[in-house]
Enzyme design. Structure first.
Site, mmCIF file in Angstrom:
data_model
loop_
_atom_site.group_PDB
_atom_site.id
_atom_site.type_symbol
_atom_site.label_atom_id
_atom_site.label_comp_id
_atom_site.label_asym_id
_atom_site.label_seq_id
_atom_site.Cartn_x
_atom_site.Cartn_y
_atom_site.Cartn_z
ATOM 1 N N LYS A 54 0.875 -1.171 0.000
ATOM 2 C CA LYS A 54 0.000 0.000 0.000
ATOM 3 C C LYS A 54 0.912 1.219 0.000
ATOM 4 O O LYS A 54 1.733 1.391 0.901
ATOM 5 C CB LYS A 54 -0.883 -0.003 1.253
ATOM 6 C CG LYS A 54 -1.654 1.298 1.503
ATOM 7 C CD LYS A 54 -2.791 1.465 0.531
ATOM 8 C CE LYS A 54 -3.614 2.711 0.861
ATOM 9 N NZ LYS A 54 -4.426 2.557 2.081
ATOM 10 N N THR A 106 0.773 11.796 -1.727
ATOM 11 C CA THR A 106 -0.281 12.504 -2.442
ATOM 12 C C THR A 106 -0.630 13.790 -1.727
ATOM 13 O O THR A 106 -0.888 14.812 -2.366
ATOM 14 C CB THR A 106 -1.533 11.615 -2.558
ATOM 15 O OG1 THR A 106 -1.161 10.367 -3.137
ATOM 16 C CG2 THR A 106 -2.595 12.269 -3.414
ATOM 17 N N ALA A 107 -0.649 13.753 -0.401
ATOM 18 C CA ALA A 107 -0.948 14.959 0.365
ATOM 19 C C ALA A 107 0.009 16.080 -0.011
ATOM 20 O O ALA A 107 -0.404 17.244 -0.188
ATOM 21 C CB ALA A 107 -0.853 14.658 1.861
ATOM 22 N N HIS A 150 -5.547 11.415 7.242
ATOM 23 C CA HIS A 150 -6.189 10.357 8.017
ATOM 24 C C HIS A 150 -7.081 10.908 9.131
ATOM 25 O O HIS A 150 -7.813 11.863 8.944
ATOM 26 C CB HIS A 150 -5.152 9.387 8.574
ATOM 27 C CG HIS A 150 -4.351 8.682 7.527
ATOM 28 N ND1 HIS A 150 -4.874 8.294 6.315
ATOM 29 C CD2 HIS A 150 -3.050 8.293 7.505
ATOM 30 C CE1 HIS A 150 -3.950 7.698 5.602
ATOM 31 N NE2 HIS A 150 -2.833 7.690 6.300
#
Length: 279
Positions: A54, A106-107, A150
Site C-alpha cells: 500500500k 499525495t498529500a 487520516h
C-alpha cells in the site's frame, strides 16, 4: 504460495485486508503481513522490497516499471482530503514553515498544487516530520502550519488548531474528480495471472469486510494505535468506499490527472501513456 505484503496499521487498511490476511478469502494467496506507515512503504516500493504494497499515489511514477497498480483495495474518495492546519485562522503561509508527513505523498502533491495557486510572495519552507508529530509541532509553535491526513481530520480541534484549507476540497472544486490517496501495487514479475488473482482477492476481502464489519473489529482496533473506536469507524467510513472495490473510470482519471498536473509542475517524473494499465 505466500506473498510479502506491507500496509499501514490504519483502520482503513486493516479493515480492507482483514479477511485476506486471515486466510478467509477462498483461493487467495497466503499473505505474510508487515505493518508500516505509508512513508515507509513508499521507500520499500522504490527499493522493490515487497510483493504487494500500500503506497501513496504520488510514488507511482517512480515504481511502475517494477510494480503494477491494482484496480482495487486502495483509497480514493470525496470529502477526505488532507488539511493544512494552523494555530491562528487565516495565517498567510508565504515564507512560513509547513510540516508535511512525506515529500513522496499525495498529500504533499495536493498541497504543492494548492500553494502554487494560492500562496503569493514566497513559497512555504517544507519540513518533513512523522505524521504523529505534526499537530503537536503546530500547537507548540515549532512550525507555522502542518499538512495532516487520516484521522487528524477528526481530532485536530483537540489541539486547538484551525483548518486553513482543505486540499481535497480544492482538488474536487478544480477538477470535479475524487481525491487519489493510497494505491495497492504488486510486482509485475508475478505474472498477469497472479496479478489478476490478487486484484480479485483484494476485491473479495473488501466485500467480506462490508458484509460483516464486526468480523474485522478486533483486528482494526488492535492496530489503531489507541484510536477511539468511534474515530476508527469514521476513518473506515471515509476511506473505504466504492473506489476501494473498483477504481473505475473516474478513479483512473483522478490518478492520471493528479500525476499529470504534478509532472507539469516538476514535482514528479512524467507518467508513461500505458503506465496505469492493468495488468
Amino acid at each position: 504460495m505466500s506473498l510479502r505484503i506491507a500496509y499501514s496499521p490504519c483502520p482503513n487498511d486493516t479493515f480492507v485486508f482483514h479477511a485476506w490476511a486471515h486466510g478467509q478469502v477462498p483461493g487467495a494467496p497466503e499473505l505474510d503481513v508487515t505493518f508500516a506507515d505509508i512513508d515507509l512503504t513508499n521507500g520499500m516500493a522504490e527499493r522493490g522490497e515487497f510483493d504487494i504494497l500500500k503506497v501513496s499515489y504520488a510514488v507511482l511514477p517512480y515504481v511502475l516499471d517494477e510494480y503494477a497498480l491494482l484496480p482495487c483495495g486502495g483509497a480514493l474518495g470525496r470529502g477526505c482530503g488532507p488539511l493544512v492546519l494552523t494555530r491562528e485562522p487565516g495565517t498567510d503561509l508565504a515564507g512560513k514553515t509547513v510540516a508535511v508527513p512525506s515529500e513522496r505523498s499525495t498529500a504533499y502533491l495536493l498541497f504543492r498544487l494548492w500553494a502554487a495557486e494560492t500562496v503569493r510572495d514566497g513559497a512555504p519552507d517544507i519540513v518533513v516530520l512523522p505524521f504523529h508529530e505534526i499537530m503537536p509541532a503546530v500547537r507548540d509553535g515549532k512550525v507555522d502550519a502542518g499538512l495532516v491526513i487520516h484521522e487528524a481530520r477528526f481530532t485536530y480541534q483537540e489541539y486547538g488548531l484551525h483548518c486553513l484549507a482543505d486540499m481535497g476540497e480544492h482538488w474536487e472544486h478544480t477538477t470535479g474528480l475524487p481525491i487519489p490517496l493510497g494505491a495497492i501495487i504488486a510486482k509485475r514479475s508475478l505474472g498477469e495471472d497472479v496479478l489478476k488473482s490478487l486484484a480479485e482477492a483484494a476485491r473479495s476481502s473488501v466485500r467480506m469486510a462490508w458484509d460483516d464489519p464486526e468480523a474485522s473489529r478486533g483486528y482494526v482496533l488492535a492496530h489503531a494505535q489507541e484510536m477511539d473506536p468511534a474515530v476508527a469507524d469514521q476513518h473506515i467510513g471515509l476511506y473505504v468506499n466504492e473506489f476501494t472495490a473498483d477504481l473505475g473510470e473516474s478513479g483512473y482519471a483522478a490518478v492520471r490527472g493528479l500525476l499529470t498536473r504534478a509532472a507539469a509542475e516538476g514535482l514528479v517524473p512524467p507518467l508513461g501513456r500505458d503506465a496505469l494499465r492493468f495488468p
